[in-house]
Scaffold this motif. Structure first.
Motif, PDB file in Angstrom:
ATOM      1  N   LEU A 251       7.848  -2.223   1.823  1.00  0.00           N
ATOM      2  CA  LEU A 251       7.173  -2.745   0.723  1.00  0.00           C
ATOM      3  C   LEU A 251       5.846  -3.984   0.447  1.00  0.00           C
ATOM      4  N   ALA A 252       6.525  -4.640   1.062  1.00  0.00           N
ATOM      5  CA  ALA A 252       5.715  -5.994   1.457  1.00  0.00           C
ATOM      6  C   ALA A 252       4.403  -6.162   2.918  1.00  0.00           C
ATOM      7  N   ALA A 253       4.192  -4.744   3.240  1.00  0.00           N
ATOM      8  CA  ALA A 253       3.532  -4.756   4.627  1.00  0.00           C
ATOM      9  C   ALA A 253       2.226  -3.543   3.415  1.00  0.00           C
ATOM     10  N   VAL A 254       2.876  -3.168   2.556  1.00  0.00           N
ATOM     11  CA  VAL A 254       2.077  -1.984   1.076  1.00  0.00           C
ATOM     12  C   VAL A 254       0.580  -2.786   0.880  1.00  0.00           C
ATOM     13  N   ARG A 255      -0.512  -2.209   1.206  1.00  0.00           N
ATOM     14  CA  ARG A 255      -1.721  -2.354   0.420  1.00  0.00           C
ATOM     15  C   ARG A 255      -1.458  -2.717  -0.819  1.00  0.00           C
ATOM     16  N   ALA A 256      -1.535  -3.575  -1.145  1.00  0.00           N
ATOM     17  CA  ALA A 256      -1.180  -4.648  -3.114  1.00  0.00           C
ATOM     18  C   ALA A 256      -1.734  -3.669  -4.058  1.00  0.00           C
ATOM     19  N   GLU A 257      -3.104  -2.930  -3.395  1.00  0.00           N
ATOM     20  CA  GLU A 257      -3.610  -2.136  -4.311  1.00  0.00           C
ATOM     21  C   GLU A 257      -2.424  -0.562  -5.280  1.00  0.00           C
ATOM     22  N   HIS A 258      -1.325  -0.697  -3.460  1.00  0.00           N
ATOM     23  CA  HIS A 258      -0.714   0.495  -4.050  1.00  0.00           C
ATOM     24  C   HIS A 258       0.825   0.459  -4.529  1.00  0.00           C
ATOM     25  N   ARG A 259       1.204  -1.259  -3.797  1.00  0.00           N
ATOM     26  CA  ARG A 259       2.498  -1.894  -3.217  1.00  0.00           C
ATOM     27  C   ARG A 259       3.465  -1.157  -5.081  1.00  0.00           C
ATOM     28  N   ALA A 260       3.439  -1.650  -6.518  1.00  0.00           N
ATOM     29  CA  ALA A 260       3.534  -1.073  -7.434  1.00  0.00           C
ATOM     30  C   ALA A 260       3.842   0.090  -7.788  1.00  0.00           C
ATOM     31  N   ARG A 261       3.224   1.269  -7.318  1.00  0.00           N
ATOM     32  CA  ARG A 261       3.593   2.404  -7.859  1.00  0.00           C
ATOM     33  C   ARG A 261       5.041   2.377  -6.462  1.00  0.00           C
ATOM     34  N   TRP A 262       4.592   2.189  -5.065  1.00  0.00           N
ATOM     35  CA  TRP A 262       5.344   2.896  -4.772  1.00  0.00           C
ATOM     36  C   TRP A 262       6.574   2.093  -5.042  1.00  0.00           C
TER      37      TRP A 262
ATOM     38  N   ALA B 137       0.386   5.746  11.277  1.00  0.00           N
ATOM     39  CA  ALA B 137       0.211   6.356   9.964  1.00  0.00           C
ATOM     40  C   ALA B 137      -0.581   6.550   9.173  1.00  0.00           C
ATOM     41  N   ARG B 138      -1.707   5.141   9.082  1.00  0.00           N
ATOM     42  CA  ARG B 138      -2.533   5.266   7.493  1.00  0.00           C
ATOM     43  C   ARG B 138      -3.611   6.049   8.456  1.00  0.00           C
ATOM     44  N   ARG B 139      -4.419   5.898   9.755  1.00  0.00           N
ATOM     45  CA  ARG B 139      -5.459   6.537  10.521  1.00  0.00           C
ATOM     46  C   ARG B 139      -5.023   8.376  10.450  1.00  0.00           C
ATOM     47  N   ILE B 140      -4.300   8.293  11.009  1.00  0.00           N
ATOM     48  CA  ILE B 140      -3.840   9.571  10.667  1.00  0.00           C
ATOM     49  C   ILE B 140      -3.485   9.963   9.461  1.00  0.00           C
ATOM     50  N   SER B 141      -2.922  10.409   8.584  1.00  0.00           N
ATOM     51  CA  SER B 141      -3.019   9.957   7.530  1.00  0.00           C
ATOM     52  C   SER B 141      -4.272  10.547   7.006  1.00  0.00           C
ATOM     53  N   ALA B 142      -5.300  10.436   7.619  1.00  0.00           N
ATOM     54  CA  ALA B 142      -6.891   9.555   6.454  1.00  0.00           C
ATOM     55  C   ALA B 142      -7.580  11.118   7.141  1.00  0.00           C
ATOM     56  N   LEU B 143      -6.796  11.470   8.105  1.00  0.00           N
ATOM     57  CA  LEU B 143      -7.940  13.092   8.511  1.00  0.00           C
ATOM     58  C   LEU B 143      -7.657  13.981   7.937  1.00  0.00           C
ATOM     59  N   THR B 144      -7.219  14.000   6.759  1.00  0.00           N
ATOM     60  CA  THR B 144      -6.753  15.059   5.546  1.00  0.00           C
ATOM     61  C   THR B 144      -6.311  14.690   3.998  1.00  0.00           C
ATOM     62  N   HIS B 145      -5.989  13.751   4.246  1.00  0.00           N
ATOM     63  CA  HIS B 145      -5.657  12.924   2.525  1.00  0.00           C
ATOM     64  C   HIS B 145      -7.246  11.848   2.828  1.00  0.00           C
ATOM     65  N   GLY B 146      -7.926  11.931   1.626  1.00  0.00           N
ATOM     66  CA  GLY B 146      -8.608  11.157   1.609  1.00  0.00           C
ATOM     67  C   GLY B 146      -7.859   9.960   0.269  1.00  0.00           C
ATOM     68  N   ASP B 147      -6.949  10.021   0.063  1.00  0.00           N
ATOM     69  CA  ASP B 147      -6.362   8.975  -1.039  1.00  0.00           C
ATOM     70  C   ASP B 147      -5.886   8.257  -0.486  1.00  0.00           C
ATOM     71  N   GLY B 148      -5.306   7.179  -0.080  1.00  0.00           N
ATOM     72  CA  GLY B 148      -5.255   5.662   0.118  1.00  0.00           C
ATOM     73  C   GLY B 148      -3.556   5.546  -0.606  1.00  0.00           C
ATOM     74  N   ALA B 149      -3.276   6.091  -1.627  1.00  0.00           N
ATOM     75  CA  ALA B 149      -1.632   6.143  -1.480  1.00  0.00           C
ATOM     76  C   ALA B 149      -0.999   7.295  -0.405  1.00  0.00           C
ATOM     77  N   ALA B 150      -1.647   8.011  -0.221  1.00  0.00           N
ATOM     78  CA  ALA B 150      -1.111   9.064   1.328  1.00  0.00           C
ATOM     79  C   ALA B 150      -0.847   7.764   1.522  1.00  0.00           C
ATOM     80  N   TRP B 151      -2.082   7.067   2.092  1.00  0.00           N
ATOM     81  CA  TRP B 151      -2.071   6.796   3.923  1.00  0.00           C
ATOM     82  C   TRP B 151      -0.775   6.033   3.515  1.00  0.00           C
ATOM     83  N   GLU B 152      -0.782   4.738   2.505  1.00  0.00           N
ATOM     84  CA  GLU B 152       0.276   3.766   2.867  1.00  0.00           C
ATOM     85  C   GLU B 152       2.190   4.418   2.261  1.00  0.00           C
ATOM     86  N   GLY B 153       1.874   6.382   1.585  1.00  0.00           N
ATOM     87  CA  GLY B 153       3.617   6.747   1.509  1.00  0.00           C
ATOM     88  C   GLY B 153       3.640   6.972   3.195  1.00  0.00           C
ATOM     89  N   THR B 154       3.219   7.399   4.207  1.00  0.00           N
ATOM     90  CA  THR B 154       3.691   8.270   5.372  1.00  0.00           C
ATOM     91  C   THR B 154       3.032   6.355   6.056  1.00  0.00           C
TER      92      THR B 154
END
Length: 255
Positions: free
Chosen positions: A132-143, A91-108
């Motif tokens: 959520l425990a598997a979400v990257r730490a810098e994005h976890r709180a907002r998600w 999900a992260r790698r596919i999302s990163a093809l079009t979306h450069g923000d890591g928040a989109a990677w973690e959401g996907t």
């Protein structure tokens, strides 16, 4: 884009990011009915697959739109049988093809993992904490905020064209209703970017309730034109694609 994202790994025998990007780019150049501004800019930039989204993000500073969520369901079906780490990584790698923000990677990645649980017959809402425990730490709180049981779309700090309230609204609709049509109607009634929020909600609700829960009058007109080719997929072809993705994922998972 969801169909191209489904067909690419079937044809390639796995995750081939340059191939997916090439298919996305050809689709974008084929005058599709609708395409997000961010996605159109990235795919039309002429830059290589591994640079286009990141350079756009570095230039514009914003790339947390919901487009990667909208197209994700086919890849989620394909990679679900391979387990949490594999499906979230894809999900992260596919999302990163079009979306450069890591928040989109973690959401996907979150959507992929929740769909994995639902496809296994489990409650995706109950899987939110472990996901959520598997979400990257810098994005976890907002998600964690937008996926919390007491979150409501009225609390959103952005419109639902952004990745956070889009996925948050889908989970809210699933919590607030008891069947597929009600979940879709609830999220559409929120307004805003209704086609995307409905697509994300439909993915989750469809995995929870099954295809039999979708009204026949909704399925009958369903079709997907595929520019630049003169192809149109109807329900029968879409069902075959879904079954092939599931079978390929299970074969890869057992291997």
């Amino acid at each position: 884009m969801a169909v191209h994202l489904g067909e690419a790994p079937l044809d390639a025998g796995g995750l081939d990011l340059p191939e997916i990007f090439d298919r996305f780019r050809a689709w974008a150049a084929g005058d599709p009915k609708d395409i997000g501004i961010l996605t159109e800019c990235v795919l039309g930039s002429g830059l290589p697959w591994d640079l286009a989204a990141q350079i756009h993000f570095q230039t514009e500073g914003r790339a947390a739109g919901n487009g990667a969520l909208m197209r994700a369901v086919t890849a989620a079906v394909r990679f679900a049988p391979q387990g949490r780490d594999a499906t979230m990584d894809a999900a992260r790698r596919i999302s990163a093809l079009t979306h450069g923000d890591g928040a989109a990677w973690e959401g996907t990645a979150i959507l992929h993992e929740l769909l994995r649980h639902a496809l296994d017959g489990e409650d995706p809402l109950g899987a939110v904490p472990s996901t959520l425990a598997a979400v990257r730490a810098e994005h976890r709180a907002r998600w964690a905020t937008v996926l919390a049981p007491d979150w409501h779309p009225a609390l959103a700090t952005e419109n639902n064209g952004a990745v956070w309230p889009c996925l948050g609204s889908a989970l809210w609709a699933l919590r607030a209703t008891a069947d597929f049509p009600a979940a879709l109607r609830a999220v559409v009634d929120l307004g805003g970017d209704t086609d995307t929020t409905a697509a994300v909600t439909g993915a989750l609700a469809g995995a929870v309730y099954g295809v039999g829960a979708i009204p026949a009058e909704w399925l009958a007109p369903l079709h997907v034109p595929l520019p630049p080719a003169e192809r149109v997929l109807w329900v029968g072809e879409l069902t075959v694609l879904a079954e092939a993705l599931d079978a390929a994922g299970r074969a890869a998972g057992s291997g």
